[in-house]
Design a protein around this motif. Sequence first.
Motif, PDB file in Angstrom:
ATOM      1  N   LYS A   7       7.585   0.646   1.741  1.00 20.85           N
ATOM      2  CA  LYS A   7       6.479   0.009   1.016  1.00 20.85           C
ATOM      3  C   LYS A   7       5.207   0.383   1.744  1.00 20.85           C
ATOM      4  CE  LYS A   7       4.773  -2.994  -2.103  1.00 20.85           C
ATOM      5  NZ  LYS A   7       4.840  -2.753  -3.566  1.00 20.85           N
ATOM      6  N   PHE A  38      -0.447  -2.135   2.614  1.00 21.70           N
ATOM      7  CA  PHE A  38      -1.102  -2.969   1.604  1.00 21.70           C
ATOM      8  C   PHE A  38      -1.785  -4.153   2.266  1.00 21.70           C
ATOM      9  CE2 PHE A  38       3.244  -4.433   2.151  1.00 21.70           C
ATOM     10  CZ  PHE A  38       3.137  -5.815   2.227  1.00 21.70           C
ATOM     11  N   VAL A  49       9.962  -1.629  -3.057  1.00 28.72           N
ATOM     12  CA  VAL A  49       8.683  -1.442  -3.763  1.00 28.72           C
ATOM     13  C   VAL A  49       8.474  -2.554  -4.785  1.00 28.72           C
ATOM     14  CG1 VAL A  49       7.466   0.016  -5.432  1.00 28.72           C
ATOM     15  CG2 VAL A  49       8.533   1.047  -3.415  1.00 28.72           C
ATOM     16  N   ALA A  50       9.498  -2.819  -5.593  1.00 23.75           N
ATOM     17  CA  ALA A  50       9.357  -3.794  -6.679  1.00 23.75           C
ATOM     18  C   ALA A  50       9.329  -5.233  -6.170  1.00 23.75           C
ATOM     19  CB  ALA A  50      10.497  -3.611  -7.675  1.00 23.75           C
ATOM     20  N   GLU A  84       6.094  -6.318  -4.377  1.00 25.09           N
ATOM     21  CA  GLU A  84       4.847  -6.096  -5.094  1.00 25.09           C
ATOM     22  C   GLU A  84       3.988  -7.358  -5.206  1.00 25.09           C
ATOM     23  OE1 GLU A  84       1.978  -3.773  -7.224  1.00 25.09           O
ATOM     24  OE2 GLU A  84       3.505  -3.430  -5.686  1.00 25.09           O
ATOM     25  N   ARG A 113       1.229  -7.621  -2.621  1.00 19.22           N
ATOM     26  CA  ARG A 113       0.215  -6.570  -2.501  1.00 19.22           C
ATOM     27  C   ARG A 113      -1.038  -6.886  -3.310  1.00 19.22           C
ATOM     28  NH1 ARG A 113      -1.621  -2.102  -5.129  1.00 19.22           N
ATOM     29  NH2 ARG A 113      -0.207  -2.426  -6.897  1.00 19.22           N
ATOM     30  N   ASN A 148       2.089   5.819 -10.887  1.00 23.40           N
ATOM     31  CA  ASN A 148       2.633   5.028  -9.775  1.00 23.40           C
ATOM     32  C   ASN A 148       1.519   4.442  -8.914  1.00 23.40           C
ATOM     33  OD1 ASN A 148       5.307   5.577 -10.456  1.00 23.40           O
ATOM     34  ND2 ASN A 148       5.448   7.346  -9.105  1.00 23.40           N
ATOM     35  N   ARG A 205      -0.032   1.520 -10.731  1.00 27.69           N
ATOM     36  CA  ARG A 205       0.885   0.396 -10.968  1.00 27.69           C
ATOM     37  C   ARG A 205       1.421  -0.208  -9.673  1.00 27.69           C
ATOM     38  NH1 ARG A 205       3.282  -3.366 -10.771  1.00 27.69           N
ATOM     39  NH2 ARG A 205       4.930  -4.234 -12.087  1.00 27.69           N
ATOM     40  N   TRP A 206       1.740   0.664  -8.685  1.00 35.02           N
ATOM     41  CA  TRP A 206       2.440   0.208  -7.491  1.00 35.02           C
ATOM     42  C   TRP A 206       1.645   0.396  -6.197  1.00 35.02           C
ATOM     43  CZ3 TRP A 206       6.456  -2.627  -8.867  1.00 35.02           C
ATOM     44  CH2 TRP A 206       7.120  -2.318 -10.062  1.00 35.02           C
TER      45      TRP A 206
END
Length: 230
Positions: free
Chosen positions: A63, A66, A124-125, A128, A131, A154, A157-158
Amino acid sequence: MRYAIYATPPADHPLAITAARWLGRDAFTGEDHPLPPIQGFSGGAIEAYLADPARYGFHATLKAPFTLADGQSEADLVATLDAFAAQSAPVLVPELVIRRLGRFFALVPNERVPELDDLAGRIVAEFEPFRAPLSEADIARRRVAGLTLDEETNLLRWGYPYVFDAFRFHMSLTGRVPKDDAEAMATELKQRFAEFDGKPFAIDRLGLFIEPERGAPFRVHHVTMLAGAA
């Protein structure tokens, strides 16, 4: 302050020790080491080639860095990471190899490891919500590298271009190395990391790294073991 979730060997693992001495910095202790002397490189070249991975510390990104979102706390982030790790199984990379990726060198799996890709995607998900949105400056900085349409999607979105199908597990050993120095660098890395090149590597823990302020060296803040069943 920024946070990042990385794969890392334990502080006393031979790979972690070798990498810290190579990069000139140990992210666990914050200790600096004299940079290695290498024949055939111009003055200041090694410092330039190793500066970026040294600042981030030896790791593989799961990840990307962030800033915490509004309403989230470091304590909640640590607790969630511990809970996630307790339910997630360690992953064995059958063969870790030194490879040039674009203009930098890294240790990477010789072949894709589906369990590793799955672990990275879940991280990652699931993290989230912690972040905060990227600033326009951060988005512009990422775009400088040149992104595909999927990587751009990406990023927006991420917060990071290289996730899911674009994810490639890698533990950086250099920053960008010009073509003229690539062969000499490859030879040097093959010698210094011979003990690990072509060998299996177990990913059995996650590290929460922190950047106290923008541009500061990252350091290991918390480590948690992957303890779930395979």
